[in-house]
Design an enzyme around this catalytic site. Structure first.
Site, PDB file in Angstrom:
ATOM      1  N   HIS A 165      45.507  41.199  48.597  1.00 39.20           N
ATOM      2  CA  HIS A 165      44.315  41.981  48.256  1.00 39.20           C
ATOM      3  C   HIS A 165      43.205  41.076  47.737  1.00 39.20           C
ATOM      4  O   HIS A 165      42.023  41.300  48.017  1.00 39.20           O
ATOM      5  CB  HIS A 165      44.657  43.061  47.230  1.00 39.20           C
ATOM      6  CG  HIS A 165      43.616  44.133  47.122  1.00 39.20           C
ATOM      7  ND1 HIS A 165      42.661  44.143  46.130  1.00 39.20           N
ATOM      8  CD2 HIS A 165      43.367  45.229  47.893  1.00 39.20           C
ATOM      9  CE1 HIS A 165      41.882  45.201  46.294  1.00 39.20           C
ATOM     10  NE2 HIS A 165      42.278  45.872  47.353  1.00 39.20           N
ATOM     11  N   CYS A 166      43.571  40.034  46.999  1.00 36.37           N
ATOM     12  CA  CYS A 166      42.583  39.119  46.398  1.00 36.37           C
ATOM     13  C   CYS A 166      41.824  38.294  47.435  1.00 36.37           C
ATOM     14  O   CYS A 166      40.686  37.891  47.190  1.00 36.37           O
ATOM     15  CB  CYS A 166      43.267  38.146  45.438  1.00 36.37           C
ATOM     16  SG  CYS A 166      44.280  38.892  44.169  1.00 36.37           S
TER      17      CYS A 166
END
Length: 370
Positions: A360-361
Site C-alpha cells: 500500500h505504501c
C-alpha cells in the site's frame, strides 16, 4: 516513456467548496502509480532486490489496472529492462519511492471529474525524527503525477502522507493520533484545526482516531499499516492474540475504539481481524547491503513492522504482501472471505518491508471518477 516535468494547474479553492471528495479505494480506478526504488542508504544493493519486487507488484496490479512508474532520468534505461512492458515509465525525480505518501490524493465530483490534492511533505518528520534529508524532490512528485493526467491541483496547507489516512467514500476518515498529532508534522495546528483541513480537502464529516499504529512503524504509526476500510461499515484490523507482544496493547486499544464508534452514516462497524506475521526481524545479511547515508540505518535484529493490512484494493484485485509462510495462507483465506468478489494476489514483499513499508505504501491509486 513520457516526461512530466511541468507543474499542474493550481487551484485557489478547496475541494469541499467545489463539490469534490476523496473516494474509497474500492471505487473504480484508471491507474496506479509507483516510483522506482534506488536509494542505497535505504534499499540494499542500491535497490536491486526491491526493484525486482516492485516489478512483481506492478505485474500483479497490471492484471487489473494500468500502472505508471515515476523514474529519475538516470535510471530510465535500467527501469525499462526490469519493469514489465505494460508499465508506463514517466520521468520524475524523487528522493525515494513511497508513492502513497508523496503522490497526490485524487478527489472526484458527482460528474466524474478528477482533481488532485498536493499535501505538504517532510519525509515523515522533517528534522525532528524524519527518515532522510533532503526531501525537496519528493515535494514535487504529486504535481508531476497530476500533470501526467491533466488534473488541476489543490495545494493543501498541511503536512500529510497518504498512508496516514483511510476513507470510506461516504464521509468517514480513519487515522492515528500517533502520526497526525505528532509534533514533527504540524506542530502549530491543534487536532480541531487538522480535522477542519481534512474536512476541507477530503470532504469528510466524521473521524475515527486510533491512538497508535503498528509497533516499530517508522512512519509514526500510519493507519494504512494498522487498519483499513473493506467497504462502508467494515474495517480490517492488524491483530495478535499474544498478550506479551508489544503490538497487543496497540491492537487492543484500536479494537476498543472501533467497537465503540460509528461512521459518518451512523453505522456500527463490523471488524475483521487480520493476523500479525512473524514477528519479523532484519537479518545480518539484509542489513549489510545498505550503505550509510542520510537515511535511517537498517540494523540487524531490528523488528520489522510487518502487516498484511498493507494491501492495495485495485478494481477487481487485492494485491497483498506475502511475509511469513506460517501466516501467509491464513491471511489470503481471510482476505478472500472479506472480499469474495475479488481476486486475491499475494506478492513476496519482504524486500519492501526492509525499506520501511509495504504494498500500500509504494502505490497510489488514481480513481476513474465513474
Amino acid at each position: 516513456m513520457t516526461n512530466a516535468n511541468v507543474d499542474a494547474t493550481q487551484l485557489t479553492t478547496k475541494p469541499s467548496e467545489d463539490g469534490f471528495y476523496m473516494p474509497a479505494e474500492w471505487a473504480a480506478q484508471q491507474a496506479v502509480w509507483m516510483i522506482w526504488p534506488y536509494r542505497p542508504d535505504n534499499w540494499r544493493s542500491a535497490g536491486a532486490y526491491a526493484q525486482a519486487t516492485f516489478a512483481k507488484v506492478a505485474d500483479a496490479i497490471g492484471g487489473a489496472t494500468p500502472v505508471y512508474m515515476g523514474v529519475p532520468q538516470a535510471f530510465l534505461a535500467e527501469a525499462q529492462t526490469v519493469m514489465p512492458s505494460h508499465v508506463t515509465l514517466v520521468e520524475i525525480d524523487s528522493n525515494d519511492c513511497w508513492a502513497r505518501d508523496t503522490g497526490p490524493t485524487v478527489v472526484v465530483n458527482a460528474e466524474g471529474e478528477c482533481r488532485g490534492v498536493d499535501w505538504g511533505f517532510n519525509a515523515w518528520g522533517g528534522h525532528n525524527g524524519g527518515l532522510y534529508f533532503p526531501w525537496d524532490k519528493d515535494e514535487q512528485v504529486a504535481a508531476q503525477m497530476l500533470k501526467q493526467h491533466g488534473f488541476a491541483r489543490y495545494s493543501a496547507p498541511l503536512i500529510l502522507e497518504g498512508g496516514s489516512i483511510h476513507v470510506d467514500g461516504e464521509g468517514t476518515c480513519m487515522t492515528t493520533a500517533e502520526c497526525l498529532l505528532n509534533a514533527n508534522r504540524n506542530p502549530d495546528l491543534t487536532k480541531e484545526q487538522i480535522e477542519a483541513l481534512l474536512r476541507d480537502y477530503l470532504n469528510v464529516k466524521q473521524f475515527i482516531w486510533l491512538e497508535e499504529g503498528v509497533y516499530m512503524d517508522e512512519t509514526d504509526g500510519h493507519i494504512d499499516n494498522m487498519c483499513c476500510f473493506a467497504r462502508p461499515g467494515e474495517v480490517i484490523l492488524h491483530w495478535t492474540d499474544d498478550e506479551t507482544d508489544p503490538q497487543y496493547p496497540r491492537s487492543k486499544a484500536a479494537l476498543d475504539v472501533l467497537q465503540n464508534t460509528v461512521d459518518a452514516q451512523g453505522r456500527k462497524l463490523k471488524i475483521h481481524l487480520l493476523p500479525q506475521p512473524g514477528p519479523l526481524y532484519c537479518t545480518e545479511e539484509e542489513s549489510k547491503g545498505v550503505t550509510e547515508g542520510t537515511g535511517v540505518p537498517r540494523t540487524a535484529g531490528e523488528r520489522l513492522a510487518g502487516s498484511y493490512v498493507n494491501f492495495l484494493i485495485t478494481n477487481d484485485r487485492i494485491v497483498f504482501p506475502l511475509l511469513d509462510p506460517a501466516t501467509d495462507d491464513i491471511a489470503a483465506q481471510k482476505l478472500q472471505e472479506i472480499f469474495p468478489e475479488h481476486k486475491i494476489v499475494g506478492v513476496p514483499a519482504r524486500e519492501i518491508l526492509l525499506g520501511g513499508g509495504n504494498i500500500h505504501c509504494i502505490t497510489q491509486q488514481i480513481p476513474s471518477g465513474k
